[in-house]
Design a protein around this motif. Sequence first.
Motif, mmCIF file in Angstrom:
data_model
loop_
_atom_site.group_PDB
_atom_site.id
_atom_site.type_symbol
_atom_site.label_atom_id
_atom_site.label_comp_id
_atom_site.label_asym_id
_atom_site.label_seq_id
_atom_site.Cartn_x
_atom_site.Cartn_y
_atom_site.Cartn_z
ATOM 1 N N ILE B 164 -14.554 -0.622 -7.642
ATOM 2 C CA ILE B 164 -14.771 -0.300 -6.093
ATOM 3 C C ILE B 164 -13.240 -0.594 -5.493
ATOM 4 N N LEU B 165 -12.651 -1.527 -5.745
ATOM 5 C CA LEU B 165 -11.030 -1.724 -5.359
ATOM 6 C C LEU B 165 -10.158 -0.709 -6.025
ATOM 7 N N MET B 166 -10.411 -0.286 -7.117
ATOM 8 C CA MET B 166 -9.528 0.807 -7.574
ATOM 9 C C MET B 166 -9.421 1.871 -6.830
ATOM 10 N N GLY B 167 -10.889 2.253 -6.492
ATOM 11 C CA GLY B 167 -11.030 3.638 -5.477
ATOM 12 C C GLY B 167 -10.552 3.394 -4.267
ATOM 13 N N GLY B 168 -10.305 2.177 -3.771
ATOM 14 C CA GLY B 168 -9.773 1.751 -2.509
ATOM 15 C C GLY B 168 -8.136 2.205 -2.663
ATOM 16 N N LEU B 169 -7.690 1.522 -3.771
ATOM 17 C CA LEU B 169 -6.218 1.375 -4.040
ATOM 18 C C LEU B 169 -5.795 2.665 -4.145
ATOM 19 N N GLN B 170 -6.625 3.409 -4.846
ATOM 20 C CA GLN B 170 -6.387 4.878 -5.377
ATOM 21 C C GLN B 170 -5.951 5.676 -3.940
ATOM 22 N N SER B 171 -6.756 5.460 -2.950
ATOM 23 C CA SER B 171 -6.859 6.345 -1.690
ATOM 24 C C SER B 171 -5.724 6.021 -0.819
ATOM 25 N N ILE B 172 -4.959 4.802 -0.936
ATOM 26 C CA ILE B 172 -3.707 4.561 -0.147
ATOM 27 C C ILE B 172 -2.698 5.488 -0.527
ATOM 28 N N ALA B 173 -2.318 6.381 0.717
ATOM 29 C CA ALA B 173 -1.292 7.640 0.485
ATOM 30 C C ALA B 173 0.267 6.877 -0.154
ATOM 31 N N PRO B 174 0.733 7.447 -1.119
ATOM 32 C CA PRO B 174 2.442 6.906 -1.696
ATOM 33 C C PRO B 174 3.103 6.772 -0.441
ATOM 34 N N GLU B 175 2.849 7.831 0.346
ATOM 35 C CA GLU B 175 3.946 7.966 1.537
ATOM 36 C C GLU B 175 4.185 6.579 2.331
ATOM 37 N N ILE B 176 2.941 5.760 2.282
ATOM 38 C CA ILE B 176 3.088 4.711 3.004
ATOM 39 C C ILE B 176 4.013 3.607 2.168
ATOM 40 N N TYR B 177 3.788 3.660 1.167
ATOM 41 C CA TYR B 177 4.654 2.633 0.287
ATOM 42 C C TYR B 177 5.942 3.016 0.372
#
Lengths: 279, 282
Positions: B164-177
Amino acid sequence: MSRREVSMPHGAGAAFIRRVAALAIVLGAALPIYLLLKQAVTPEIESFAWPPLWLPRRVTAAHLESVFTVVEFRAAIIRSIAVALVCGVSATVMGAMMGYAMARSRWGRRAGMTAVTATRLLPMTAVALPLALAFILIGLYDRPSAIGLALVHSALALPMTALVLFPAFLAIPLELEEAAFLDGASPLRIFMTIDLPLARAPLAAAFILSFILSWDEFGFALLLQVTNRTLPPLLYYYTVFGDVGAASALALLMMIPAICVLVALRTVLRGALMAGSLR
Amino acid sequence: MDRASRNLRILFVAVPGAFMAALMLAPAFEGLVLSFDRCGPSLGNYDVLFADPMFWRALANNLIIPAGSLALELAAGLLLALYLTARPKPSAVVEIAAVLPFAIPEIVLLTLARYLFMPRGYVNAALVEAGFHPLGWLLPNHALALLTVIIVDAWHVTPVVMLILMGGLQSIAPEIYEAAALDGAGTFATFRHITLPLLFPSIVAAVVLRGVDALRIFSTTLVLTGAEGVPVLSTYAYQQWTDAQQQRVAMAASVILALAITIIGLAAAGAMRRFGTAEAPR
């Protein structure tokens, strides 16, 4: 190179930590299974040694053979497979019906979600104990065919298959149905000839998922099949009453479907586990 | 569309609905009725229940174990999810190994756990070889046995939380990082101010989903410690049903558990609606 790396430490130290983590995860999974395998192929007397032996001294095939030769084991294997097949088929068929209704109407979705949530809140004993009484009355309790248990497993798996299939039907464009409708096809025919074939892959996933749910299920099996056992309660008794070799061999056998799916269908399984967490 | 397709949809809801009602809801309702019956309408079953110290221990354990297990699997699941989504990506073997504890049948995992934690098991053997004393991991009525149950329960379901958390992590846009990196944010600051807040909805989802399931704990305690070693409500009901032959009391205990799950589940669902989709709190 992606800038995303900044979210994680890097450099030589981090690389080392990553390698240690990988090793720990793999060992954490492999070591217990190795021990199970070791117990399954060593004579009983070695399994009771203290301190326990980490490596086998003598090897025997007796326990592994017994899984297929002892009548009680063989009957349980056949029973478990039969129950899981019935559950797989009926939960997939009924899940397709419910998933389709959920995809095609708002009240269908509401009805489906209510059913899913309501059954999720029920603890196993709250259903299994009164059901055992009812099964005794109508002659479905502890049957050698375990047909009663197969029905229960189908009902347990149904919300899961409906949830897996609902988005699949939702993704099928309505235009396809409308074209067939204008050609005079009945709604049932449209469903059978257009929607079902297009949802082949999700239907297969739903079948595998419900098969495995039934194969793994312990609580209802323990309460409803008290003498004509399926594999999970049988393994429980052999574990608790200390027949180490036979229990280990049974446990290995029970892992086979999961390992097959895990290695062969990793992507299916990932979705499957997510859905499994919803059951 | 037309009447015919409407009728088909009604049929498609009615058949599975009736099937589930017959096999799940009707028995549950029957159990509710029987729990208030002792040769006629009575609260006697509940009197017996509330007078039994074992019931209160089961109730307490039924709250302590899920809380402990949830905290443990959240911590472990987050670490694993961060590790598995970080680059360079770990190999598929590592990912399979991480998922394995949930993929194999629960009863197999519990059999394994029993062999690991039993008095003359492998964990104690390792302790002795390392120069420590063996521990009573499964000692009935002991805090350590409670901890063992929590560890094994978390071991089994951590992969779900992880996914579940991997799904959440993968949906964070790389641009934000990228933006954070340009602003000079360090590893910890990025995690604290970007990853964690954006992951919050997934964390809430994991807590709600696993929390409700954790309350139904049955096989873990039954296999590891027996019905009376570390009683929870489900094993208490099972023990009343089989050993004590108190069918109605067993049903009353199940009703209490269903009630607890419903209350906690509704509260959790409310929390999910409030926090699950909303922006993260500051």
